[in-house]
Motif scaffolding. Sequence first.
Motif, PDB file in Angstrom:
ATOM      1  N   ARG A  82       0.856  -1.190   0.000  1.00 33.44           N
ATOM      2  CA  ARG A  82       0.000   0.000   0.000  1.00 33.44           C
ATOM      3  C   ARG A  82       0.886   1.231   0.000  1.00 33.44           C
ATOM      4  O   ARG A  82       2.055   1.166   0.408  1.00 33.44           O
ATOM      5  CB  ARG A  82      -0.945   0.007   1.209  1.00 33.44           C
ATOM      6  N   SER A  84       0.739   5.851   0.208  1.00 34.26           N
ATOM      7  CA  SER A  84      -0.005   7.094   0.396  1.00 34.26           C
ATOM      8  C   SER A  84       0.877   8.264  -0.042  1.00 34.26           C
ATOM      9  O   SER A  84       1.918   8.513   0.571  1.00 34.26           O
ATOM     10  CB  SER A  84      -0.411   7.259   1.860  1.00 34.26           C
ATOM     11  N   PRO A  85       0.481   8.962  -1.118  1.00 36.45           N
ATOM     12  CA  PRO A  85      -0.674   8.706  -1.980  1.00 36.45           C
ATOM     13  C   PRO A  85      -0.484   7.420  -2.790  1.00 36.45           C
ATOM     14  O   PRO A  85       0.621   6.907  -2.902  1.00 36.45           O
ATOM     15  CB  PRO A  85      -0.707   9.931  -2.883  1.00 36.45           C
ATOM     16  N   ALA A  86      -1.590   6.934  -3.351  1.00 45.80           N
ATOM     17  CA  ALA A  86      -1.530   5.711  -4.139  1.00 45.80           C
ATOM     18  C   ALA A  86      -0.749   5.951  -5.428  1.00 45.80           C
ATOM     19  O   ALA A  86      -0.758   7.048  -5.993  1.00 45.80           O
ATOM     20  CB  ALA A  86      -2.943   5.228  -4.467  1.00 45.80           C
TER      21      ALA A  86
END
Length: 216
Positions: A82, A84-86
């Motif tokens: 994952r 952040s940001p993607a």
Amino acid sequence: MGAAAAMTLLGPAAATAAADTTPAPPAAAPPAGVTVDVLGGSTPADEHAAIDYTIELRDAADVPYRHVSVTAMLPPGFHVLRASPAADPAAGSASMPTWTADLVPGRPVDIQAEVVAGTVQDLAEAAEPLTGPSDVIDGAGSGSGPDSMAWYSLSACAQSGPGGVPVCGLSRQLLLKTDDDTRRGIEAIVLILGVPLVVGALGVYAWRVRREPEMD
């Protein structure tokens, strides 16, 4: 007329090369004052472990840069769990995730990414055709079997345009092999050391139980 005939005799490819005298455009300079740091993974990691990284971008110049492309280069077998940001799904790939950032002077931009590690075997197979097995460390002396650890690097680059020169940073860490044989070895050591302690404790307890009626 003579020049035209000479061009015909040279052939189309040679004629095109002879006619094309346009100098190649100079390479674009890297964005002034922009730095890229890859933070995280400072301690050795186990195979398949989740490792937190931060890609930190800074603009120390007086000029903002918009739509800067930021690309991370992951080691073989590693992938982003994952971020952040993607990452931009339309750009990059699983091994080279890409983000777009706007850089403003004096305002750092951080990209947080949780990366899942691959295996020592992944790194060894990728490195051997290029540099040989020099980055793979034989762990026979440590009790964890051969090829038990390997160095890897995770890098990230920022580029201000398609023709721009990238600015890069990297982080280099050690990956430890954690196979079933290693786990069995650890469990065996714990068992060997633990059983005598347990037996000894039970013996002391039984001796005290027998002593208590005698003392009464």
